[in-house]
Design a protein around this motif. Structure first.
Motif, PDB file in Angstrom:
ATOM      1  N   VAL A  57       1.330  -1.494   0.163  1.00 12.32           N
ATOM      2  CA  VAL A  57      -0.285   0.291   0.059  1.00 12.32           C
ATOM      3  C   VAL A  57       0.779   1.158  -0.364  1.00 12.32           C
ATOM      4  O   VAL A  57       0.028   2.255  -0.065  1.00 12.32           O
ATOM      5  CB  VAL A  57      -1.047   0.264   0.764  1.00 12.32           C
ATOM      6  CG1 VAL A  57      -2.428  -0.716   1.041  1.00 12.32           C
ATOM      7  CG2 VAL A  57      -0.550   0.363   2.734  1.00 12.32           C
ATOM      8  N   ASN A  58       2.304   1.388   0.500  1.00 10.57           N
ATOM      9  CA  ASN A  58       2.712   2.152   0.575  1.00 10.57           C
ATOM     10  C   ASN A  58       3.302   2.572  -0.991  1.00 10.57           C
ATOM     11  O   ASN A  58       4.131   3.499  -0.911  1.00 10.57           O
ATOM     12  CB  ASN A  58       4.755   1.643   0.874  1.00 10.57           C
ATOM     13  CG  ASN A  58       3.993   1.543   2.652  1.00 10.57           C
ATOM     14  OD1 ASN A  58       3.091   2.591   3.699  1.00 10.57           O
ATOM     15  ND2 ASN A  58       4.258   0.619   3.058  1.00 10.57           N
ATOM     16  N   ASN A  59       3.256   2.215  -2.036  1.00  8.16           N
ATOM     17  CA  ASN A  59       3.498   1.894  -3.822  1.00  8.16           C
ATOM     18  C   ASN A  59       2.148   2.338  -4.367  1.00  8.16           C
ATOM     19  O   ASN A  59       2.527   2.087  -6.102  1.00  8.16           O
ATOM     20  CB  ASN A  59       4.404   0.653  -3.861  1.00  8.16           C
ATOM     21  CG  ASN A  59       5.618  -0.292  -3.430  1.00  8.16           C
ATOM     22  OD1 ASN A  59       4.977  -0.481  -2.162  1.00  8.16           O
ATOM     23  ND2 ASN A  59       6.437   0.536  -2.774  1.00  8.16           N
ATOM     24  N   ILE A  60       1.015   2.751  -3.525  1.00  7.43           N
ATOM     25  CA  ILE A  60       0.358   2.587  -4.322  1.00  7.43           C
ATOM     26  C   ILE A  60      -0.556   4.440  -3.947  1.00  7.43           C
ATOM     27  O   ILE A  60      -0.363   4.002  -2.852  1.00  7.43           O
ATOM     28  CB  ILE A  60      -0.707   2.116  -4.444  1.00  7.43           C
ATOM     29  CG1 ILE A  60      -0.112   0.369  -4.649  1.00  7.43           C
ATOM     30  CG2 ILE A  60      -1.725   1.953  -5.114  1.00  7.43           C
ATOM     31  CD1 ILE A  60      -1.103  -0.657  -4.727  1.00  7.43           C
ATOM     32  N   SER A  61      -1.107   5.532  -5.073  1.00  9.53           N
ATOM     33  CA  SER A  61      -1.007   6.489  -4.959  1.00  9.53           C
ATOM     34  C   SER A  61      -3.114   6.205  -5.185  1.00  9.53           C
ATOM     35  O   SER A  61      -3.277   7.413  -4.342  1.00  9.53           O
ATOM     36  CB  SER A  61      -0.937   7.542  -5.693  1.00  9.53           C
ATOM     37  OG  SER A  61       1.048   7.776  -5.421  1.00  9.53           O
ATOM     38  N   TYR A  62      -3.811   5.791  -5.931  1.00  6.35           N
ATOM     39  CA  TYR A  62      -4.542   5.519  -6.504  1.00  6.35           C
ATOM     40  C   TYR A  62      -5.484   4.732  -5.824  1.00  6.35           C
ATOM     41  O   TYR A  62      -5.844   3.783  -4.636  1.00  6.35           O
ATOM     42  CB  TYR A  62      -4.724   5.233  -7.940  1.00  6.35           C
ATOM     43  CG  TYR A  62      -3.563   6.064  -8.917  1.00  6.35           C
ATOM     44  CD1 TYR A  62      -4.117   7.781  -9.449  1.00  6.35           C
ATOM     45  CD2 TYR A  62      -3.043   5.541  -9.045  1.00  6.35           C
ATOM     46  CE1 TYR A  62      -3.197   7.981  -9.689  1.00  6.35           C
ATOM     47  CE2 TYR A  62      -1.519   6.116  -9.896  1.00  6.35           C
ATOM     48  CZ  TYR A  62      -2.275   7.578 -10.310  1.00  6.35           C
ATOM     49  OH  TYR A  62      -1.300   8.212 -10.873  1.00  6.35           O
ATOM     50  N   GLU A  63      -6.119   5.112  -6.000  1.00  2.88           N
ATOM     51  CA  GLU A  63      -8.076   4.482  -4.726  1.00  2.88           C
ATOM     52  C   GLU A  63      -8.915   3.619  -5.519  1.00  2.88           C
ATOM     53  O   GLU A  63      -8.925   4.058  -6.622  1.00  2.88           O
ATOM     54  CB  GLU A  63      -8.341   5.504  -3.758  1.00  2.88           C
ATOM     55  CG  GLU A  63      -8.170   6.170  -2.519  1.00  2.88           C
ATOM     56  CD  GLU A  63      -8.510   7.277  -2.171  1.00  2.88           C
ATOM     57  OE1 GLU A  63      -9.702   7.372  -2.430  1.00  2.88           O
ATOM     58  OE2 GLU A  63      -8.328   7.298  -0.869  1.00  2.88           O
ATOM     59  N   LEU A  64      -8.749   1.860  -5.496  1.00  4.82           N
ATOM     60  CA  LEU A  64      -9.365   1.752  -6.531  1.00  4.82           C
ATOM     61  C   LEU A  64     -10.841   1.201  -5.522  1.00  4.82           C
ATOM     62  O   LEU A  64     -10.739   0.270  -4.622  1.00  4.82           O
ATOM     63  CB  LEU A  64      -8.597   0.408  -7.476  1.00  4.82           C
ATOM     64  CG  LEU A  64      -9.352  -0.699  -8.293  1.00  4.82           C
ATOM     65  CD1 LEU A  64      -9.576  -0.444  -8.979  1.00  4.82           C
ATOM     66  CD2 LEU A  64      -8.421  -1.724  -8.118  1.00  4.82           C
ATOM     67  N   ARG A  65     -12.304   1.058  -6.522  1.00  2.32           N
ATOM     68  CA  ARG A  65     -13.696   0.665  -5.937  1.00  2.32           C
ATOM     69  C   ARG A  65     -13.291  -1.105  -6.895  1.00  2.32           C
ATOM     70  O   ARG A  65     -13.389  -1.105  -7.487  1.00  2.32           O
ATOM     71  CB  ARG A  65     -14.500   1.450  -6.126  1.00  2.32           C
ATOM     72  CG  ARG A  65     -14.198   3.412  -5.205  1.00  2.32           C
ATOM     73  CD  ARG A  65     -14.909   4.579  -5.751  1.00  2.32           C
ATOM     74  NE  ARG A  65     -16.509   3.429  -4.863  1.00  2.32           N
ATOM     75  CZ  ARG A  65     -17.405   3.399  -4.933  1.00  2.32           C
ATOM     76  NH1 ARG A  65     -18.194   4.655  -6.181  1.00  2.32           N
ATOM     77  NH2 ARG A  65     -18.156   2.980  -4.542  1.00  2.32           N
ATOM     78  N   THR A  66     -14.210  -1.511  -5.618  1.00  2.00           N
ATOM     79  CA  THR A  66     -14.676  -2.772  -5.979  1.00  2.00           C
ATOM     80  C   THR A  66     -16.186  -3.079  -5.588  1.00  2.00           C
ATOM     81  O   THR A  66     -16.436  -2.010  -4.821  1.00  2.00           O
ATOM     82  CB  THR A  66     -13.614  -3.752  -5.703  1.00  2.00           C
ATOM     83  OG1 THR A  66     -14.323  -3.322  -4.085  1.00  2.00           O
ATOM     84  CG2 THR A  66     -12.593  -3.800  -6.108  1.00  2.00           C
TER      85      THR A  66
END
Length: 78
Positions: A32-41
């Protein structure tokens, strides 16, 4: 890890304007420290519901909808 089937590199998962995240060198080291975007499911997030939000860039306040449209929405900006 499912995204590794679609993406060549995890580096694109960090927004260029995000000062708090560093790109992962490979999918084995992705956290999670390498992801900026929020993906919805969820069941509503599909092509059948084009107006649903698929992903959010909270750094720039950009919203991606299931139909592929992208809008800037300041209410989603951190």
């Amino acid at each position: 890890m499912v995204m590794s089937n679609e993406l060549n590199t995890p580096r694109i998962l960090v927004c260029a304007n995000d000062p708090d995240k560093q790109p992962a060198t490979d999918f084995q080291h992705l956290t999670v420290n390498n992801i900026s975007y929020e993906l919805r499911t969820g069941t509503n997030v599909s092509e059948a519901n084009p107006e649903e939000i698929l992903a959010v860039d909270p750094i720039n306040g950009v919203v991606l909808h299931c139909d592929g449209s992208v809008y800037k929405d300041p209410s989603y900006k951190r």
